[in-house]
Write a protein that holds these residues in place. Structure first.
Motif, PDB file in Angstrom:
ATOM      1  N   ALA A  33       0.829  -1.208   0.000  1.00 54.44           N
ATOM      2  CA  ALA A  33       0.000   0.000   0.000  1.00 54.44           C
ATOM      3  C   ALA A  33       0.863   1.258   0.000  1.00 54.44           C
ATOM      4  O   ALA A  33       0.568   2.224  -0.707  1.00 54.44           O
ATOM      5  N   TRP A  56      -5.524  -2.508   2.823  1.00 52.51           N
ATOM      6  CA  TRP A  56      -6.975  -2.441   2.667  1.00 52.51           C
ATOM      7  C   TRP A  56      -7.458  -1.015   2.416  1.00 52.51           C
ATOM      8  O   TRP A  56      -8.332  -0.787   1.590  1.00 52.51           O
ATOM      9  N   TYR A  59      -6.718  -0.040  -1.189  1.00 53.50           N
ATOM     10  CA  TYR A  59      -7.639  -0.764  -2.065  1.00 53.50           C
ATOM     11  C   TYR A  59      -9.010  -0.090  -2.085  1.00 53.50           C
ATOM     12  O   TYR A  59      -9.579   0.151  -3.146  1.00 53.50           O
ATOM     13  N   GLN A  60      -9.512   0.267  -0.905  1.00 56.70           N
ATOM     14  CA  GLN A  60     -10.814   0.941  -0.836  1.00 56.70           C
ATOM     15  C   GLN A  60     -10.775   2.275  -1.571  1.00 56.70           C
ATOM     16  O   GLN A  60     -11.716   2.620  -2.277  1.00 56.70           O
ATOM     17  N   GLU A  63     -10.892   1.840  -5.317  1.00 57.35           N
ATOM     18  CA  GLU A  63     -12.244   1.516  -5.768  1.00 57.35           C
ATOM     19  C   GLU A  63     -13.119   2.764  -5.859  1.00 57.35           C
ATOM     20  O   GLU A  63     -13.913   2.901  -6.774  1.00 57.35           O
ATOM     21  N   TYR A  69      -8.952  -2.455  -9.610  1.00 56.22           N
ATOM     22  CA  TYR A  69      -8.754  -3.623  -8.735  1.00 56.22           C
ATOM     23  C   TYR A  69      -7.308  -4.006  -8.777  1.00 56.22           C
ATOM     24  O   TYR A  69      -6.701  -4.058  -9.745  1.00 56.22           O
TER      25      TYR A  69
END
Length: 69
Positions: A33, A56, A59-60, A63, A69
């Motif tokens: 990340a 995480w 990633y969020q 999106e 993705y």
């Protein structure tokens, strides 16, 4: 979101630099990340979640800006 050729080049240079000096993985610091964050910063692409270097959170955020993705 679109990037300019200059941003693409800056981000690719950041990727190439990390490949040549990957360092050691660290879940709380030098992780996937944070790598994404570093590359986006190199291209002057603003991450509204800056500082949340847990995979995480990045990633969020990705999106929310375009379904990547």
């Amino acid at each position: 979101h679109q990037t300019t050729p200059e941003q693409d080049q800056a981000m690719q240079q950041a990727i190439d630099q990390r490949r040549s000096n990957p360092g050691k993985y660290n879940l709380s610091g030098r992780n996937c990340a944070m790598f994404v964050e570093d590359v986006l910063q190199a291209g002057n692409v603003v991450n509204s979640q800056s500082g949340d270097y847990h995979p995480w959170f990045v990633y969020q955020w990705l999106e929310t800006i375009g379904g990547f993705y």
